[in-house]
Design an enzyme around this catalytic site. Structure first.
Site: not given
Ligand code: NAD
Length: 290
Positions: A87, A162
Site C-alpha cells: 500500500t 485502496k
Molecule cells: P512488514 O513490515 O511486516 O513487511 C515489510 C517487509 O519489507 C519487511 O520484512 C522488511 O524487512 C521488508 N523490506 C523493507 N525494505 C526492504 C528492501 N529495501 N528490500 C527488501 N525488503 C525490504 O509489513 P506487512 O504487514 O507485510 O505489510 C506490507 C505492505 O502491505 C504494507 O504496504 C502494508 O501497508 C500493506 N498491507 C498490510 C496489511 C496488514 O494487515 N499487515 C493489510 C493490507 C495491506
C-alpha cells in the site's frame, strides 16, 4: 512461472509461500533476512529479480518501493511483469509504472485487502491498476494468493481504490465508536443499539461485521481485548495516504482529514499503537465533551 518476491514480512511471507505451494518456482529476498516456506533465498533484490517472469514486491511504503524498483527494474528481463502489492501513495505507484514502461516491463499496482489472515489463507482481495495486458499476466497469481481481483483502471488506480476504501473505513469506524459511546451515556444497552443499527440505515461493515463493542455482534478484535486485527497505526498510514492524494488532487475531504487527526492523536499521544483500530471505542468511552 519463475517468480521473484521482494519483501517477506507479515504479508509477503505467506503470499510467497502460497505461490510456491501452488507449484511456482519462487525466489525471495528481504533486507531483514526473513524467509518463507518453499521459497529459495536470494542474497539481494537484484538477484531475486534476475531472469524471472514476474517480480512481486510487498514493502512498507512508497519511498522504499521507489528505491527497490530502481535496483530491480534494470535486472529484470524485457517483457517480464512487476506486480507491487504494497500500500503506497498514488504518485509512487505511477512513478514506478512509468519507469517500468521505459524499461519495457509490464507493471501492475495491486494493493490488497484482507490482512495477515487473508494472506495466509490465500483469500486476499486485489485492487489492480495497469494495462489490460499486465493485469492478464498477473491474474493467475492473484487467483492463488486471493479470492477476488478487480481491475480498477490504469496505473495508480489500484492504490486510488485502496485509499478511498480505507478512508471510508476509518471515518465509519470513528462514527460507529462515537455513536456507541453516546448510546452508553444515554443509558442505551449496547446489544439493543447493535440490534437496531445493524438493521437500520446506520448499518455499516464496521457495525455489522467488525463491531467495536465487546460481546456484541460477530466475533471481532473487540472480543480479544482489541488485539489487531488491523492495527491503528496501519489505519493512520492509510488515512495519511488518502490526505496526501486529496491534497495532490485538490479534493475536499473534511471527514478524512478529521479521521486522520483523530488516529494520529490516538496512535502518537495516547495508547493506540499496537491496538486494533476499533479500540477507538474505549477511547471515546473514557472521554467527556470538554
Ligand atoms: P512488514 O513490515 O511486516 O513487511 C515489510 C517487509 O519489507 C519487511 O520484512 C522488511 O524487512 C521488508 N523490506 C523493507 N525494505 C526492504 C528492501 N529495501 N528490500 C527488501 N525488503 C525490504 O509489513 P506487512 O504487514 O507485510 O505489510 C506490507 C505492505 O502491505 C504494507 O504496504 C502494508 O501497508 C500493506 N498491507 C498490510 C496489511 C496488514 O494487515 N499487515 C493489510 C493490507 C495491506
Amino acid at each position: 512461472m519463475k517468480i521473484g518476491f521482494i519483501g517477506l514480512g507479515n504479508m509477503g511471507a505467506p503470499m510467497a509461500a502460497n505461490l510456491a505451494k501452488a507449484g511456482h518456482n519462487v525466489t525471495g529476498f528481504d533486507v531483514a533476512g526473513t524467509t518463507a516456506q518453499g521459497v529459495a533465498q536470494a542474497s539481494s533484490a537484484e538477484e531475486a529479480a534476475r531472469d524471472q517472469d514476474v517480480v512481486i514486491t510487498m514493502l512498507p511504503n512508497g519511498d522504499i518501493l521507489r528505491g527497490v524498483a530502481q535496483t530491480v527494474l534494470p535486472a529484470m528481463r524485457a517483457g517480464a511483469t512487476l506486480i507491487d502489492c504494497s500500500t503506497v501513495d498514488v504518485d509512487s505507484a505511477r512513478a514506478v509504472a512509468s519507469r517500468a514502461q521505459d524499461a519495457g516491463i509490464l507493471s501492475v499496482d495491486a494493493p490488497v485487502s484482507g490482512g495477515i489472515g487473508g494472506a495466509a489463507a490465500g483469500t486476499l482481495t486485489f485492487m489492480a491498476g495497469g494495462s489490460a495486458e499486465a493485469f492478464a499476466r498477473a491474474e493467475p497469481l492473484f487467483d492463488i494468493m486471493g479470492q477476488k481481483a478487480v481491475h480498477c483502471g490504469e496505473a495508480g488506480a489500484g492504490q486510488a481504490a485502496k485509499i478511498c476504501n480505507n478512508m471510508i473505513l476509518g471515518v465509519t469506524m470513528i462514527a460507529t465508536c462515537e455513536a456507541f459511546a453516546l448510546a452508553d451515556k444515554l443509558g442505551l444497552d449496547r446489544q439493543k443499539m447493535f440490534d437496531v443499527v445493524s438493521t437500520s440505515s446506520g448499518y455499516s461493515w464496521t457495525m455489522n461485521a467488525y463491531c467495536p463493542a465487546p460481546g456484541v455482534g460477530p466475533n471481532s478484535p473487540a472480543d480479544n481485548d482489541y488485539q489487531p486485527g488491523f492495527a491503528a497505526e496501519l489505519m493512520l498510514k492509510d488515512l495519511g495516504l488518502s490526505q496526501q492524494a486529496a491534497e495532490a488532487a485538490n479534493a475536499d475531504t473534511p471527514m478524512g482529514q478529521a479521521a486522520l487527526a483523530l488516529y494520529k492523536t490516538f496512535v502518537e499521544d495516547e495508547d493506540g499503537e499496537g491496538r486494533d483500530f476499533s479500540a477507538m471505542l474505549p477511547r471515546f468511552e473514557n472521554r467527556t465533551r470538554t
